[in-house]
Enzyme design. Structure first.
Site, mmCIF file in Angstrom:
data_model
loop_
_atom_site.group_PDB
_atom_site.id
_atom_site.type_symbol
_atom_site.label_atom_id
_atom_site.label_comp_id
_atom_site.label_asym_id
_atom_site.label_seq_id
_atom_site.Cartn_x
_atom_site.Cartn_y
_atom_site.Cartn_z
ATOM 1 N N GLU A 93 -5.375 10.454 0.075
ATOM 2 C CA GLU A 93 -5.055 11.793 0.545
ATOM 3 C C GLU A 93 -5.931 12.845 -0.137
ATOM 4 O O GLU A 93 -6.299 12.715 -1.299
ATOM 5 C CB GLU A 93 -3.570 12.088 0.317
ATOM 6 C CG GLU A 93 -2.723 11.193 1.206
ATOM 7 C CD GLU A 93 -1.227 11.488 1.168
ATOM 8 O OE1 GLU A 93 -0.626 11.517 2.254
ATOM 9 O OE2 GLU A 93 -0.668 11.678 0.080
ATOM 10 N N CYS A 106 -8.451 19.565 -3.390
ATOM 11 C CA CYS A 106 -7.991 18.577 -4.374
ATOM 12 C C CYS A 106 -8.331 17.197 -3.830
ATOM 13 O O CYS A 106 -7.831 16.800 -2.775
ATOM 14 C CB CYS A 106 -6.480 18.743 -4.567
ATOM 15 S SG CYS A 106 -5.771 17.516 -5.692
ATOM 16 N N CYS A 113 -3.252 4.359 -8.669
ATOM 17 C CA CYS A 113 -3.576 4.698 -10.050
ATOM 18 C C CYS A 113 -2.946 3.654 -10.962
ATOM 19 O O CYS A 113 -1.842 3.185 -10.703
ATOM 20 C CB CYS A 113 -3.037 6.076 -10.410
ATOM 21 S SG CYS A 113 -3.573 6.648 -12.040
ATOM 22 N N CYS A 117 2.108 6.973 -14.960
ATOM 23 C CA CYS A 117 2.863 8.067 -15.564
ATOM 24 C C CYS A 117 4.210 8.134 -14.853
ATOM 25 O O CYS A 117 4.288 8.048 -13.629
ATOM 26 C CB CYS A 117 2.099 9.384 -15.449
ATOM 27 S SG CYS A 117 0.521 9.337 -16.322
ATOM 28 N N CYS A 120 5.066 10.471 -11.664
ATOM 29 C CA CYS A 120 4.027 10.667 -10.646
ATOM 30 C C CYS A 120 4.186 9.637 -9.533
ATOM 31 O O CYS A 120 4.237 8.435 -9.787
ATOM 32 C CB CYS A 120 2.646 10.546 -11.288
ATOM 33 S SG CYS A 120 1.299 10.691 -10.096
ATOM 34 N N CYS A 340 1.451 18.595 -6.212
ATOM 35 C CA CYS A 340 1.014 17.739 -7.327
ATOM 36 C C CYS A 340 1.933 16.545 -7.478
ATOM 37 O O CYS A 340 3.146 16.688 -7.520
ATOM 38 C CB CYS A 340 1.044 18.498 -8.648
ATOM 39 S SG CYS A 340 0.081 19.987 -8.642
HETATM 40 N N1 SAH Z 1 -4.929 11.098 -13.387
HETATM 41 C C1 SAH Z 1 -5.399 12.451 -13.564
HETATM 42 C C2 SAH Z 1 -5.547 13.180 -12.267
HETATM 43 C C3 SAH Z 1 -4.252 13.497 -11.541
HETATM 44 S S1 SAH Z 1 -3.987 15.191 -11.647
HETATM 45 C C4 SAH Z 1 -4.458 13.163 -14.528
HETATM 46 O O1 SAH Z 1 -3.450 12.594 -14.891
HETATM 47 O O2 SAH Z 1 -4.772 14.262 -14.949
HETATM 48 C C5 SAH Z 1 -2.391 15.411 -11.032
HETATM 49 C C6 SAH Z 1 -1.553 16.279 -11.945
HETATM 50 O O3 SAH Z 1 -0.239 16.419 -11.381
HETATM 51 C C7 SAH Z 1 -1.409 15.640 -13.295
HETATM 52 O O4 SAH Z 1 -1.324 16.602 -14.293
HETATM 53 C C8 SAH Z 1 -0.078 14.947 -13.113
HETATM 54 O O5 SAH Z 1 0.500 14.617 -14.337
HETATM 55 C C9 SAH Z 1 0.713 15.976 -12.327
HETATM 56 N N2 SAH Z 1 1.860 15.392 -11.633
HETATM 57 C C10 SAH Z 1 2.030 14.106 -11.309
HETATM 58 N N3 SAH Z 1 3.202 13.930 -10.682
HETATM 59 C C11 SAH Z 1 3.793 15.132 -10.609
HETATM 60 C C12 SAH Z 1 5.013 15.601 -10.042
HETATM 61 N N4 SAH Z 1 5.832 14.764 -9.410
HETATM 62 N N5 SAH Z 1 5.284 16.901 -10.116
HETATM 63 C C13 SAH Z 1 4.416 17.746 -10.716
HETATM 64 N N6 SAH Z 1 3.245 17.370 -11.261
HETATM 65 C C14 SAH Z 1 2.925 16.066 -11.207
#
Ligand code: SAH
Length: 358
Positions: A93, A106, A113, A117, A120, A340
């Site tokens: 996406e 974006c 991934c 985390c 996410c 995000c």
């Molecule tokens: N892997 C990289 C790139 C992804 S950036 C990284 O971790 O930085 C995507 C951002 O959105 C990251 O900061 C991630 O932690 C955040 N994110 C992931 N899931 C989310 C959620 N459910 N709500 C808000 N932010 C989230």
């Protein structure tokens, strides 16, 4: 298997070498790039500054292959999300977020991934594979095409963030080459300030990046102590906060003191206390830092919830009072699951997640 080269995979240096191998002048590289990245033309027949012989030869040996657009969704707030098929099993996406005075794209760097985390949605799917250079730059090309940039020649995408699916620093070489194409004046001509790579904190690759490229850095922090970060971002078990923040300092110094953005996804009752805010301020005060608070975006079975607006505001106030530049990221496109952490595509997982491996 096609023996033709996909020219979206080559940056300027690669294209120069390609034309030299054909016995052409290396100057053809920038001519080709202008057609492709300034005018959106990928049909060799229309490249009128190439000789007839070259125009006739190229289709047999080269082509421009892009991901296929499977769906295009527009949110009520103007956010646009594309589902792109990259192979028979996988989709990624890409999201465009229009704001006053700028437009941010974006993009994804991997299918799925491996970092897992906790909060996410992408991480929950597991990891399938790295995206190729063509699949990464192809997202920028396709979005420009769909948004009408090549017809109007007026910049619509002013910023690119590698904050979609995947950990960009785990796909290092392809990401660096794609960034070179975004920055090249014959490519998309974006300055390093307008391209942001977000990482969960892969320390050795951060050092490598500061030598290999010029790009703004965002770091996904989410916790101000190791015990909590070990849980939320399992990568922290390999690279602790101390190691990560030292790497941030080295990166900022190598880039002439440019500020690093720290992302902090706010999870109710988990990392949103004022004590957390004070500890965060202590950690980041010594660095050239900007903080980006991201209210948690829910997805099914996540097990987390978003803090109340007043809890988010108080957290931000605490950081501001401690002298830290802090913004709350506006939730955009959540009606089309484009916010995000909500990007999921379609992932056929191949590898086990980091957490289970280690
Ligand atoms: N892997 C990289 C790139 C992804 S950036 C990284 O971790 O930085 C995507 C951002 O959105 C990251 O900061 C991630 O932690 C955040 N994110 C992931 N899931 C989310 C959620 N459910 N709500 C808000 N932010 C989230």
């Amino acid at each position: 298997m096609s023996a033709r080269s996909n020219l979206f995979a080559l940056d300027q240096a690669g294209l120069r070498a390609f034309f030299v191998r054909l016995g052409e002048t290396p100057f053809r590289a920038t001519q080709l790039m202008k057609w492709v990245y300034h005018h959106g033309i990928t049909d060799f027949a229309q490249m009128t500054n190439f000789s007839k012989a070259l125009r006739a030869q190229l289709p047999g040996i080269a082509h421009f292959a892009l991901p296929e657009i499977i769906a295009e969704q527009r949110s009520q707030d103007g956010t646009c999300k594309w589902l792109l098929r990259v192979d028979g099993q996988n989709c990624i996406e890409t999201v465009f977020i229009p704001e006053t005075g700028r437009g941010t794209l974006c993009i994804s760097s991997q299918v799925g991934c491996a970092l897992n985390c906790r909060f996410c949605a992408t991480g929950r799917q597991g990891f399938s594979r790295n995206l190729s250079v063509a699949e990464i730059i192809g997202q920028v090309w396709l979005a420009n095409e769909r948004l009408g940039y090549f017809r109007q020649r007026q910049r619509i995408i002013s910023n690119v963030v590698l904050m979609g699916m995947g950990e960009p620093l785990l796909n290092f070489d392809n990401v660096v080459t794609a960034i070179a194409l975004m920055r090249d004046d014959f490519g998309f001509g974006l300055s390093a300030r307008r391209i942001t790579l977000s990482t969960a904190g892969l320390v050795p690759a951060m050092d490598k990046l500061s030598k290999a490229s010029k790009v703004s850095l965002a770091v996904s922090l989410h916790a101000a102590n190791d015990a909590l970060r070990d849980v939320l971002v399992p990568l922290n078990r390999r690279y602790s906060l101390k190691a990560l923040l030292a790497a941030c300092r080295r990166y900022a110094e190598a880039q002439g003191g440019a500020a690093i953005t720290f992302e902090y996804t706010m999870l109710a009752g988990v990392n949103d206390s004022l004590e957390d805010a004070r500890r965060l301020a202590e950690l980041l005060r010594p660095l050239p830092a900007k903080i980006n608070l991201i209210p948690f975006n829910p997805f099914p079975d996540s097990g987390y919830t978003r803090p109340s607006q007043s809890a988010i505001d108080q957290f931000r106030e605490t950081l501001l009072n401690a002298g830290l530049m802090t913004m709350t990221r506006k939730t955009r496109g959540d009606d089309i699951d484009a916010a995000c952490g909500q990007l999921v595509g379609e992932v056929a997982p191949r590898a086990k997640r980091l957490e289970r491996r280690g």
